[in-house]
Design an enzyme around this catalytic site. Structure first.
Site, PDB file in Angstrom:
ATOM      1  N   GLN A   1       0.820  -1.209   0.000  1.00 34.30           N
ATOM      2  CA  GLN A   1       0.000   0.000   0.000  1.00 34.30           C
ATOM      3  C   GLN A   1       0.852   1.257   0.000  1.00 34.30           C
ATOM      4  O   GLN A   1       0.478   2.278  -0.591  1.00 34.30           O
ATOM      5  CB  GLN A   1      -0.914  -0.007   1.233  1.00 34.30           C
ATOM      6  CG  GLN A   1      -2.094   0.931   1.147  1.00 34.30           C
ATOM      7  CD  GLN A   1      -3.225   0.357   0.316  1.00 34.30           C
ATOM      8  OE1 GLN A   1      -3.554  -0.821   0.442  1.00 34.30           O
ATOM      9  NE2 GLN A   1      -3.812   1.157  -0.531  1.00 34.30           N
TER      10      GLN A   1
ATOM     11  N   LYS B   1      -2.541  -0.893   6.616  1.00 33.28           N
ATOM     12  CA  LYS B   1      -3.524  -1.940   6.353  1.00 33.28           C
ATOM     13  C   LYS B   1      -3.960  -2.528   7.686  1.00 33.28           C
ATOM     14  O   LYS B   1      -3.238  -2.460   8.687  1.00 33.28           O
ATOM     15  CB  LYS B   1      -2.929  -3.037   5.482  1.00 33.28           C
ATOM     16  CG  LYS B   1      -3.964  -3.828   4.695  1.00 33.28           C
ATOM     17  CD  LYS B   1      -4.513  -3.044   3.514  1.00 33.28           C
ATOM     18  CE  LYS B   1      -5.495  -3.886   2.703  1.00 33.28           C
ATOM     19  NZ  LYS B   1      -5.984  -3.154   1.513  1.00 33.28           N
TER      20      LYS B   1
ATOM     21  N   ASP C   1     -12.082  -3.634   2.387  1.00 34.37           N
ATOM     22  CA  ASP C   1     -11.284  -4.596   1.630  1.00 34.37           C
ATOM     23  C   ASP C   1     -12.124  -5.870   1.613  1.00 34.37           C
ATOM     24  O   ASP C   1     -13.348  -5.807   1.811  1.00 34.37           O
ATOM     25  CB  ASP C   1      -9.906  -4.796   2.291  1.00 34.37           C
ATOM     26  CG  ASP C   1      -8.920  -5.558   1.405  1.00 34.37           C
ATOM     27  OD1 ASP C   1      -8.409  -4.950   0.464  1.00 34.37           O
ATOM     28  OD2 ASP C   1      -8.671  -6.759   1.657  1.00 34.37           O
TER      29      ASP C   1
ATOM     30  N   THR D   1     -11.947   0.460  -7.793  1.00 28.90           N
ATOM     31  CA  THR D   1     -10.833  -0.463  -8.006  1.00 28.90           C
ATOM     32  C   THR D   1     -11.022  -1.246  -9.297  1.00 28.90           C
ATOM     33  O   THR D   1     -10.085  -1.393 -10.099  1.00 28.90           O
ATOM     34  CB  THR D   1     -10.681  -1.426  -6.821  1.00 28.90           C
ATOM     35  OG1 THR D   1     -10.636  -0.684  -5.603  1.00 28.90           O
ATOM     36  CG2 THR D   1      -9.410  -2.241  -6.951  1.00 28.90           C
TER      37      THR D   1
ATOM     38  N   SER E   1     -10.565   6.804  -2.644  1.00 33.23           N
ATOM     39  CA  SER E   1     -10.685   7.035  -1.203  1.00 33.23           C
ATOM     40  C   SER E   1     -10.074   8.384  -0.835  1.00 33.23           C
ATOM     41  O   SER E   1     -10.610   9.117   0.003  1.00 33.23           O
ATOM     42  CB  SER E   1      -9.972   5.926  -0.426  1.00 33.23           C
ATOM     43  OG  SER E   1     -10.761   4.764  -0.360  1.00 33.23           O
TER      44      SER E   1
END
Length: 452
Positions: free
Chosen positions: A118, A133, A173, A217, A384
């Site tokens: 990330q 995360k 997620d 995504t 985001s």
């Protein structure tokens, strides 16, 4: 799944050896670190100051690792205990940003690998966000709304201490969608007495969420495929597209591929995959997976011309474009060879690290265009960040405006990866390009801010 890692250049070998010594039982994390270290030698040659300042030694160690107990009570009145995680990996470019994953497979290694990835993914977006995360080994599948709510409230009763719109901004997620984000935000608001919209992203449109965040995504992955093909004078028009998974990423990759003239023919879950040569019906797939939450086999029951193949993955199906969107290491060397033999032209990782190192080698040796996850699936976190921007200004953008911004960001992510690969002598290698471009941005910020 065991993967074989190649020997690293001497310039980074000692750093990797130290990571192995400190994290000997974390294979996913070691695999992610190895992939980045194997790519960034050209950057270190051009910037010896990064070596002198110990950037690598700091970069491979999370700034903060949080692990906690999550007790909750199920509908039968039985006490359950899960384990929660939040890995705040690097904040040189901005507040930690990354999703929460609720899945039985979640462990420290997986969360650390995701947080490490990330960091570079977020750098590629140019949005001023760091890498983090989190998640839990809690499985929301088959749980009632009340059980999911109680778990989320317990999870947030610890997590709230470590997050904030200027500190750490979690999102969704695997296993964490709009329902879970809603429960998490509600508990955060109750505990803190703050309606801090920017503390979580992926919120409902009516209470601070951003248009296109759900689709981002999957849409972004297809936009990246578009850019890869365009470099070679090609388009998605008429291409057979194979997609794994049936969550947000897969559903909206299928949706956007159809909009752009492709023919998406597969979708899957842990029970197997379906093939629909007429093109996957997105509305039916969304109904089954987002509303009814049933197995993918039901798709073939309601659409008789489709076929369900139990216990298998879709990579044996002939396709021009593959978008693996399920989970890490889902494509091994055998599956990669099957894809190449089936005529695949481009592979774009919708999931995080879904291809093993051996699979990547097969693709690249065969001349297949290969887009790594940290570039291909950056659209989710980029949107985001756009949601954070809207929350900060108390603004709300239209779907069309938000999609336009996402399209521009993915064009820039592709350009950064493609240009870096060319500049560092690996033209066309998006793995090297994405890693070098992301690393360079993070390293320069770390160097400027001193040893912290």
């Amino acid at each position: 799944m065991t993967t074989i890692l190649t020997a690293l250049p001497s310039s980074v070998r000692s750093v990797y050896d130290d990571v192995v010594a400190r994290n000997p039982h974390e294979p996913e994390f070691l695999q992610a670190v190895h992939e980045v270290l194997d790519s960034i030698g050209p950057v270190l040659d051009e910037h010896p100051e990064f070596v002198d300042a110990g950037i690598l030694e700091r970069l491979v160690e999370p700034e903060r690792q949080i692990m906690f107990r999550v007790p909750w009570v199920d509908d039968d009145g039985l006490l359950r205990v899960n384990r929660g995680y939040r890995i705040q990996f690097n904040s040189a470019l901005g507040p930690y940003k990354g999703g929460l994953r609720f899945h039985p497979s979640v462990n420290l290694s997986i969360i650390k690998f995701l947080g490490f990835e990330q960091t570079f993914k977020n750098a590629l977006t140019g949005q001023g966000i760091g890498g983090g995360k989190g998640g839990s080994d809690f499985d929301p599948h088959g749980r009632s709304d009340a059980e999911v709510m109680r778990f989320c409230q317990s999870f947030m009763s610890e997590l709230y201490r470590h997050i904030g719109e200027h500190t750490d901004v979690p999102a969704g997620d695997i296993g964490v969608g709009g329902r879970e984000i809603g429960y998490l935000f509600g508990m955060y608001r109750r505990i803190t007495n703050r309606h801090e919209s920017g503390v979580l992203t992926g919120k409902g449109i009516g209470w601070g969420g951003a248009e296109v965040r759900t689709e981002a995504t999957g849409y972004g992955a297809v936009f990246f495929v578009q850019e890869m093909l365009a470099v070679h004078g090609d388009t998605l028009e008429g291409k057979r597209v194979g997609v794994s998974g049936s969550g947000n990423v897969a559903i909206y990759a299928i949706d956007k591929a159809r909009q752009l003239g492709g023919l998406p023919v597969t979708a899957s879950d842990s029970s197997g995959y379906v093939i629909d040569d007429a093109g996957i019906d997105v509305d039916l797939l969304r109904q089954l997976k987002e509303v009814e939450r049933v197995r993918i086999s039901e798709y073939a029951v309601r659409r008789p011309r489709a076929r369900f193949i139990p216990g298998a993955q879709p990579w044996e199906v002939p396709m021009d474009v593959a978008i693996p969107s399920a989970t890490q290491n889902e494509i091994d060397e055998h599956a990669a060879r099957a894809l190449v033999e089936g005529g695949v032209r481009a592979v774009a990782e919708g999931a995080n690290m879904p291809s093993t190192p051996e699979a990547v080698e097969v693709f690249q040796s065969a001349g297949v265009l290969f887009g790594p996850g940290k570039a291909v699936n950056a659209g989710g976190v980029a949107t985001s960040a756009l949601e954070m921007t809207q929350n900060a200004g108390r603004e709300r953008w239209s779907f069309a405006d938000s999609e336009h911004r996402l399209r521009a960001i993915m064009r820039d992510v592709h350009a950064a990866s493609f240009t870096a690969a060319r500049r560092y002598g690996h033209e066309g290698d998006y793995v090297v390009g994405a890693n070098c471009a992301g690393f360079e941005r993070v390293a320069k910020a770390m160097l400027a801010q001193g040893v912290i």
